[in-house]
Design a protein around this motif. Structure first.
Motif, PDB file in Angstrom:
ATOM      1  N   ARG A   1       0.872  -1.177   0.000  1.00  0.00           N
ATOM      2  CA  ARG A   1       0.000   0.000   0.000  1.00  0.00           C
ATOM      3  C   ARG A   1       0.909   1.227   0.000  1.00  0.00           C
ATOM      4  NH1 ARG A   1      -2.407   3.609   3.907  1.00  0.00           N
ATOM      5  NH2 ARG A   1      -4.571   4.110   3.406  1.00  0.00           N
ATOM      6  N   GLN A   2       0.869   2.008  -1.066  1.00  0.00           N
ATOM      7  CA  GLN A   2       1.746   3.167  -1.198  1.00  0.00           C
ATOM      8  C   GLN A   2       0.907   4.442  -1.237  1.00  0.00           C
ATOM      9  OE1 GLN A   2       4.478   2.928  -4.468  1.00  0.00           O
ATOM     10  NE2 GLN A   2       5.730   4.607  -3.724  1.00  0.00           N
ATOM     11  N   VAL A   3       0.949   5.206  -0.143  1.00  0.00           N
ATOM     12  CA  VAL A   3       0.242   6.482  -0.064  1.00  0.00           C
ATOM     13  C   VAL A   3       1.122   7.546  -0.706  1.00  0.00           C
ATOM     14  CG1 VAL A   3      -0.704   8.239   1.472  1.00  0.00           C
ATOM     15  CG2 VAL A   3      -0.966   5.812   2.050  1.00  0.00           C
ATOM     16  N   GLN A   4       0.518   8.356  -1.583  1.00  0.00           N
ATOM     17  CA  GLN A   4       1.259   9.419  -2.272  1.00  0.00           C
ATOM     18  C   GLN A   4       0.815  10.811  -1.849  1.00  0.00           C
ATOM     19  OE1 GLN A   4       0.152   7.870  -6.064  1.00  0.00           O
ATOM     20  NE2 GLN A   4       2.021   6.665  -6.313  1.00  0.00           N
ATOM     21  N   GLN A   5      -0.455  10.966  -1.464  1.00  0.00           N
ATOM     22  CA  GLN A   5      -1.001  12.245  -1.019  1.00  0.00           C
ATOM     23  C   GLN A   5      -1.966  12.003   0.138  1.00  0.00           C
ATOM     24  OE1 GLN A   5      -0.184  15.250  -2.037  1.00  0.00           O
ATOM     25  NE2 GLN A   5       1.109  14.626  -3.765  1.00  0.00           N
ATOM     26  N   PRO A   6      -1.966  12.855   1.177  1.00  0.00           N
ATOM     27  CA  PRO A   6      -1.234  14.119   1.366  1.00  0.00           C
ATOM     28  C   PRO A   6       0.125  13.919   2.057  1.00  0.00           C
ATOM     29  CG  PRO A   6      -2.816  13.857   3.102  1.00  0.00           C
ATOM     30  CD  PRO A   6      -2.975  12.657   2.213  1.00  0.00           C
TER      31      PRO A   6
END
Length: 220
Positions: free
Chosen positions: A79-84
């Motif tokens: 799981r790769q969160v990019q924003q915020p």
């Protein structure tokens, strides 16, 4: 951070890996759970964008979180969160690894959370189209029609059921639109995936009701 607080987002994470799906353009009425499981099976590697809208009494306004879910191989979920913010969470080799910019890496053994290990195995079975293994962990029920369906997964294991009431997958044809995670305590979390997530980003969806409409197919 309590164990429950840390674990519940991962229930959504494992569920969301089932969003790494291809497209089947066939149309038929009232698909059975067996048909949906077969249709949603996806070989690796695969990935899909996601969007969540988080609401909490502690937040002045809803928070939109977006990024990508990846399954680079049959034994790894990412799981790769990019924003915020930027954060990468990985389940692989019996470990959960969380890396966030500006913070120390966190690692713990998946054996510390047997319910999480059970969910990982179950969704590996979902992605492999293994109905028999999936039915050992969940009671499956399908609703709707081929143009707009739901697949409801109710956990059988007491350790999982103590935290997770149900997962509901919303889709159309061979496309998964959204996953609703219904915890025993707390609010339902809806996560848009694939084309529906891209639509939410384009429209700037930061409202819970708008996200629910997209999730359930009330808006296109």
């Amino acid at each position: 951070m309590t164990r429950s607080t840390f674990l519940l987002p991962w229930l959504s994470t494992i569920a969301l890996i089932s969003g790494l799906l291809g497209t089947d353009t066939a149309r038929a009425a009232a698909p059975s759970p067996a048909r949906l499981v077969a249709r949603l099976a996806q070989p690796v590697p695969s990935q899909t964008p996601f969007v969540e809208v988080r609401q909490s009494p502690m937040l002045k306004q809803a928070l939109q979180v977006s990024g990508t879910y990846r399954r680079p191989d049959t034994a790894t979920l990412v799981r790769q969160v990019q924003q915020p913010y930027q954060e990468t969470s990985t389940i692989a080799a019996g470990q959960v690894r969380v890396q966030r910019a500006g913070r120390s890496e966190r690692v713990f053994a998946i054996s510390r959370a047997p319910e999480l290990a059970s969910l990982q195995d179950s969704f590996a079975a979902l992605l492999a189209g293994d109905l028999a293994t999936l039915e050992k962990a969940f009671t499956l029920r399908s609703l709707g029609n081929d143009g707009q369906w739901q697949l409801q997964l109710t956990p059988r294991a007491p350790a999982v059921a103590a935290r997770l009431r149900q997962l509901v997958l919303h889709g159309s044809g061979g496309d998964l639109r959204c996953i609703e995670t219904q915890p025993v305590q707390g609010q339902v979390q809806r996560t848009l995936v694939g084309g529906t997530a891209q639509a939410a980003l384009a429209e700037g969806v930061v409202d819970g009701q708008a996200l629910q409409a997209l999730c359930q197919g009330a808006a296109s």
